[in-house]
Design a protein around this motif. Structure first.
Motif, mmCIF file in Angstrom:
data_model
loop_
_atom_site.group_PDB
_atom_site.id
_atom_site.type_symbol
_atom_site.label_atom_id
_atom_site.label_comp_id
_atom_site.label_asym_id
_atom_site.label_seq_id
_atom_site.Cartn_x
_atom_site.Cartn_y
_atom_site.Cartn_z
ATOM 1 N N PRO A 240 0.787 -1.231 0.000
ATOM 2 C CA PRO A 240 0.000 0.000 0.000
ATOM 3 C C PRO A 240 0.821 1.283 0.000
ATOM 4 C CG PRO A 240 0.176 -0.796 2.231
ATOM 5 C CD PRO A 240 0.978 -1.745 1.384
ATOM 6 N N ASN A 241 2.167 1.181 0.110
ATOM 7 C CA ASN A 241 2.956 2.401 0.263
ATOM 8 C C ASN A 241 3.327 3.050 -1.063
ATOM 9 O OD1 ASN A 241 4.982 0.696 -0.704
ATOM 10 N ND2 ASN A 241 5.803 0.300 1.339
ATOM 11 N N VAL A 273 1.210 13.468 -7.496
ATOM 12 C CA VAL A 273 -0.066 13.090 -6.902
ATOM 13 C C VAL A 273 0.119 12.559 -5.478
ATOM 14 C CG1 VAL A 273 -2.028 11.501 -7.051
ATOM 15 C CG2 VAL A 273 -1.224 12.694 -9.099
ATOM 16 N N SER A 274 0.972 11.544 -5.319
ATOM 17 C CA SER A 274 1.143 10.919 -3.999
ATOM 18 C C SER A 274 2.236 11.569 -3.158
ATOM 19 C CB SER A 274 1.453 9.430 -4.162
ATOM 20 O OG SER A 274 2.727 9.245 -4.745
ATOM 21 N N GLY A 275 3.137 12.318 -3.788
ATOM 22 C CA GLY A 275 4.244 12.910 -3.051
ATOM 23 C C GLY A 275 5.407 11.970 -2.826
ATOM 24 N N ALA A 276 5.352 10.745 -3.405
ATOM 25 C CA ALA A 276 6.451 9.792 -3.256
ATOM 26 C C ALA A 276 7.686 10.296 -3.985
ATOM 27 C CB ALA A 276 6.034 8.431 -3.811
ATOM 28 N N ARG A 277 8.841 10.158 -3.342
ATOM 29 C CA ARG A 277 10.103 10.557 -3.958
ATOM 30 C C ARG A 277 10.900 9.318 -4.332
ATOM 31 N NH1 ARG A 277 11.479 15.829 -0.331
ATOM 32 N NH2 ARG A 277 10.901 17.392 -1.878
ATOM 33 N N ARG A 495 -8.105 8.072 4.171
ATOM 34 C CA ARG A 495 -7.049 7.112 3.841
ATOM 35 C C ARG A 495 -6.015 7.812 2.976
ATOM 36 N NH1 ARG A 495 -7.344 0.780 2.015
ATOM 37 N NH2 ARG A 495 -5.091 0.447 2.074
ATOM 38 N N ILE A 496 -4.756 7.719 3.390
ATOM 39 C CA ILE A 496 -3.647 8.312 2.642
ATOM 40 C C ILE A 496 -3.055 7.246 1.729
ATOM 41 C CG2 ILE A 496 -1.437 9.505 2.800
ATOM 42 C CD1 ILE A 496 -3.652 11.110 4.032
ATOM 43 N N TYR A 497 -2.782 7.602 0.487
ATOM 44 C CA TYR A 497 -2.162 6.684 -0.460
ATOM 45 C C TYR A 497 -0.725 7.138 -0.716
ATOM 46 C CZ TYR A 497 -7.043 5.475 -1.291
ATOM 47 O OH TYR A 497 -8.352 5.105 -1.136
ATOM 48 N N GLY A 498 0.211 6.192 -0.574
ATOM 49 C CA GLY A 498 1.609 6.546 -0.720
ATOM 50 C C GLY A 498 2.225 6.879 0.620
ATOM 51 N N PRO A 499 3.306 7.660 0.635
ATOM 52 C CA PRO A 499 3.995 7.963 1.897
ATOM 53 C C PRO A 499 3.106 8.746 2.842
ATOM 54 C CG PRO A 499 4.798 9.372 0.122
ATOM 55 C CD PRO A 499 3.938 8.330 -0.517
ATOM 56 N N LYS A 500 3.259 8.444 4.133
ATOM 57 C CA LYS A 500 2.488 9.158 5.154
ATOM 58 C C LYS A 500 3.440 10.151 5.825
ATOM 59 C CE LYS A 500 -0.849 5.407 5.739
ATOM 60 N NZ LYS A 500 -0.359 4.613 4.594
ATOM 61 N N VAL A 501 3.523 10.135 7.145
ATOM 62 C CA VAL A 501 4.473 11.023 7.815
ATOM 63 C C VAL A 501 5.874 10.503 7.523
ATOM 64 C CG1 VAL A 501 5.308 11.870 10.034
ATOM 65 C CG2 VAL A 501 2.850 11.662 9.617
ATOM 66 N N MET A 502 6.682 11.324 6.868
ATOM 67 C CA MET A 502 7.974 10.858 6.391
ATOM 68 C C MET A 502 8.880 12.050 6.120
ATOM 69 S SD MET A 502 8.583 8.341 3.143
ATOM 70 C CE MET A 502 10.214 7.740 2.696
ATOM 71 N N PHE A 503 10.110 11.980 6.562
ATOM 72 C CA PHE A 503 11.052 13.085 6.386
ATOM 73 C C PHE A 503 11.278 13.372 4.900
ATOM 74 C CE2 PHE A 503 15.249 14.981 5.999
ATOM 75 C CZ PHE A 503 15.234 15.938 6.997
ATOM 76 N N ALA A 508 3.057 16.908 -1.686
ATOM 77 C CA ALA A 508 1.745 16.573 -2.251
ATOM 78 C C ALA A 508 1.222 15.339 -1.527
ATOM 79 C CB ALA A 508 1.856 16.311 -3.753
ATOM 80 N N VAL A 509 -0.099 15.230 -1.421
ATOM 81 C CA VAL A 509 -0.692 14.087 -0.736
ATOM 82 C C VAL A 509 -1.916 13.630 -1.515
ATOM 83 C CG1 VAL A 509 -2.043 15.614 0.775
ATOM 84 C CG2 VAL A 509 -1.656 13.232 1.443
ATOM 85 N N ALA A 510 -2.064 12.305 -1.666
ATOM 86 C CA ALA A 510 -3.234 11.698 -2.296
ATOM 87 C C ALA A 510 -4.059 11.030 -1.207
ATOM 88 C CB ALA A 510 -2.796 10.672 -3.345
ATOM 89 N N PHE A 511 -5.344 11.301 -1.180
ATOM 90 C CA PHE A 511 -6.177 10.738 -0.118
ATOM 91 C C PHE A 511 -7.610 10.568 -0.602
ATOM 92 C CE2 PHE A 511 -6.611 15.304 0.284
ATOM 93 C CZ PHE A 511 -7.941 15.513 0.640
#
Length: 622
Positions: A240-241, A273-277, A495-503, A508-511
């Motif tokens: 799910p991450n 969209v998800s903010g994943a790096r 529900r958050i999709y992708g990274p949640k609380v993360m340095f 950006a956040v997808a939810f």
């Protein structure tokens, strides 16, 4: 322009001013140094502090009326992140140059990237009793019928305006003119299509993309590439991450063939969209295995190009766009950067004139034409027709700007609103006098103002990165703190999709929002309701999701089909997206949290749905 964190290439920046370019890739552990213990500890401490300390009196909220006030929330926020309030330069810039954001009472979370419009660009200096004021557009684009290969091989004339804009953008993007050449395009999609039409897919067969969401510009490239014989492959992201499935991607990069001409690897450093790096090292691995690399920098924020990774891994091509100004329809232009040492790759393509290459030309509106001007609408139209005929008959490239100046008319073309580029230039004496009066031209010298870029430069990478990190992680944690009342296990509202609380995550956040029965609220409805509360959000569609055996049961429950799509590969998850800009402040994020919390009321959606449709989508009071 060296990165403020530039150091020996044996180590990444560890003081938190920019994302670690060596994260997440198991295959690269042997290539990159181990992060210092202090850096790893700091990241772990950041996550714990953010998760546990932002709401000291309550870890979850079940009623929107129980939320702490804006003042109380900000006070606690600055206690957890004292660095945020130590430098108020961003707030000063916002209040002086972008005060229309506060006056309009509208919060914008529907953009990401480099484009930003400053209110002060609309205001003309008062040099006399004249009350004249500049009006958009400040520049126009004019399509050019030219072949990219010819442009690369023989070059092309550029106007003073284009030269200044190009140099300013390349300096801002930290891209050397000695290494890269730049082409203006109508938009981001045009840049992708332009490269697809010129890349030699007949010999370099593959197109491999890395996107966890549907991207219209990339789809344009895919369609053009398929027509030219490309084999299109997509990277998969683990549920799910939504991290890159490293093993699968590495196999695609290495491939079964020993042919070194693999194809084109399209890589964004983060998901808009998800903010994943993603790790910079994917670019290095791709190049080592015979791929040409296209870096999509459209999702990067201001100053992100100053990070260490891009000084080490230089892509063959790069695309960015300057568009989507605050509160306005998408406007601006795109940029395609081509590494000079790789330009010969494109020369093997034999196509007609490419569509999408544009020139930037000064805009002139009738409201800006002084009294006594001799040309009429009829003359403008006649001159435009003449210019179009000349364009069709021309055998060599010539600047549209010079053509327009020579005939004292403006070529008919697409107009762009609220650009961050301010440029007015003319050879007409009376018009020049008029423009000099309102302060845009001083003694015949053209002034070029890029206030959005100037403001980002003045703030710098460290301040912008820290500010975005604190705000996006506060927002994610705040959204996850909302729980439906009376549910047996405290059913989460969001529900958050992708990274949640993360340095190391993007701004950006997808939810999605779920009602008390666990049913997803239509993201389009959430977007419409948010708009009624003066909050602009976007929608996205997550794709290329891979489910392990552990999560196989969730597949059918989570995945949905895009409306009108029959291909199974089009299955994904529709989401609400919020993106933070470099001038987003705490109040903006708090307002989004407060709006989402209203869905804790079981009747909120139905009441708002009825109110929204009752009087032709106009707001009414209950």
């Amino acid at each position: 322009m060296p990165s403020p964190c530039a150091r020996e290439s044996s180590g990444a920046c560890c003081n938190g001013c920019c994302p670690n370019p060596f994260v997440e890739h198991p295959e690269f552990h042997s290539l990159s140094p181990k992060s210092p213990t202090t850096a790893a500890s700091a990241r772990k401490e950041f996550k714990v502090t953010t998760t546990c300390s932002l709401f000291p009196t309550n870890d979850h909220f079940t009623n929107h009326e129980s939320l702490p006030s804006l003042h109380e929330s900000y006070s606690n926020f600055t206690k957890v992140f004292p660095q945020y309030s130590q430098n108020d330069e961003a707030d000063r810039v916002r209040s002086e140059h972008y005060f229309h954001l506060s006056l309009s009472n509208h919060v914008c979370f529907d953009y990401i990237g480099h484009g930003l419009f400053s209110y002060t660009q609309l205001q003309a200096p008062s040099s006399s009793s004249s009350s004249l004021q500049l009006e958009p557009p400040f520049f126009d684009i004019c399509y050019k019928s030219v072949n990219l290969n010819s442009r690369m091989q023989f070059g092309g004339k550029e106007s003073e305006l284009e030269c200044k804009v190009r140099k300013r953008i390349m300096a801002f993007m930290n891209i050397s003119e000695e290494d890269y050449t730049m082409v203006f395009t109508a938009n981001q999609s045009s840049a992708f299509k332009l490269l697809a039409e010129s890349y030699p897919f007949y010999s370099n067969k593959n197109l491999l993309t890395v996107y966890d969401y549907e991207n219209e510009a990339v789809e344009t490239m895919v369609e053009s590439s398929k027509k030219r014989g490309a084999r299109v492959k997509n990277t998969e992201f683990s549920w799910p991450n939504l991290k890159i499935h490293s093993e699968k991607l590495m196999k695609k990069l290495v491939g079964k063939s020993k042919n070194r001409k693999k194809g084109l690897f399209v890589f964004p450093l983060q998901s808009r969209v998800s903010g994943a790096r993603y790790s910079y090292l994917w670019m290095s691995s791709a190049q080592d295995n015979g791929w040409h690399v296209l870096l999509d920098a459209s999702a990067l924020g201001p100053k992100d190009m100053d990070t260490l990774g891009l000084s080490l891994f230089k892509p063959d091509f790069l695309i960015c766009s300057f568009y989507k100004i605050f509160g306005e329809n998408p406007s601006g232009f795109g940029c395609l950067f081509i590494k000079i040492s790789r330009a010969s790759v494109l020369q093997s393509s034999t196509g007609a004139a490419n569509v999408g290459i544009v020139s930037l030309v000064p805009a002139m509106r009738l409201s800006q034409v002084p009294e006594g001007s001799t040309f009429t609408d009829a003359e403008t139209e006649q001159g435009s027709k003449l210019e179009l005929q000349k364009d069709n008959m021309a055998t060599s490239e010539e600047s549209e700007l010079h053509k327009a100046e020579r005939t004292n008319v403006r070529v008919k073309h697409k107009e762009l609103s609220f650009s961050e580029i301010v440029e007015l230039e003319t050879t007409n004496e009376s018009t020049q006098s008029f423009i000099r009066e309102i302060g845009m031209i001083d003694d015949g010298k053209t002034k070029l103002e890029c206030k959005g870029l100037d403001d980002a430069d003045s703030l710098g990478l460290i301040l912008i990165s820290h500010r975005a990190r604190y705000l996006i992680n506060w927002l994610v944690n705040a959204l996850m703190s909302l729980r439906h009342p009376y549910s047996e296990h405290g059913l989460p509202l969001v529900r958050i999709y992708g990274p949640k609380v993360m340095f190391d995550r993007g701004p950006a956040v997808a939810f999605n929002i779920f009602d008390w029965n666990g049913e997803k609220v239509d993201p389009a409805l959430v977007q419409k309701l948010a708009d009624r509360y003066n909050i602009s959000l976007s929608n996205g569609f997550l794709v290329n999701i891979w489910f392990s055996d552990k999560y196989e049961e969730e597949r059918e429950r989570v995945l949905e089909r895009r409306s009108g799509e029959g291909d199974r590969n089009a299955r994904g998850v529709s989401v609400v997206t919020a993106a933070l800009g470099f001038l987003t402040n705490f109040e903006d994020t708090y307002r989004l949290w407060a709006f989402v919390s209203r869905f804790l009321d079981a009747d909120f959606v139905e009441k708002e749905r009825w109110r929204y449709l009752a009087l032709n989508q106009k707001t009414i009071e209950i």
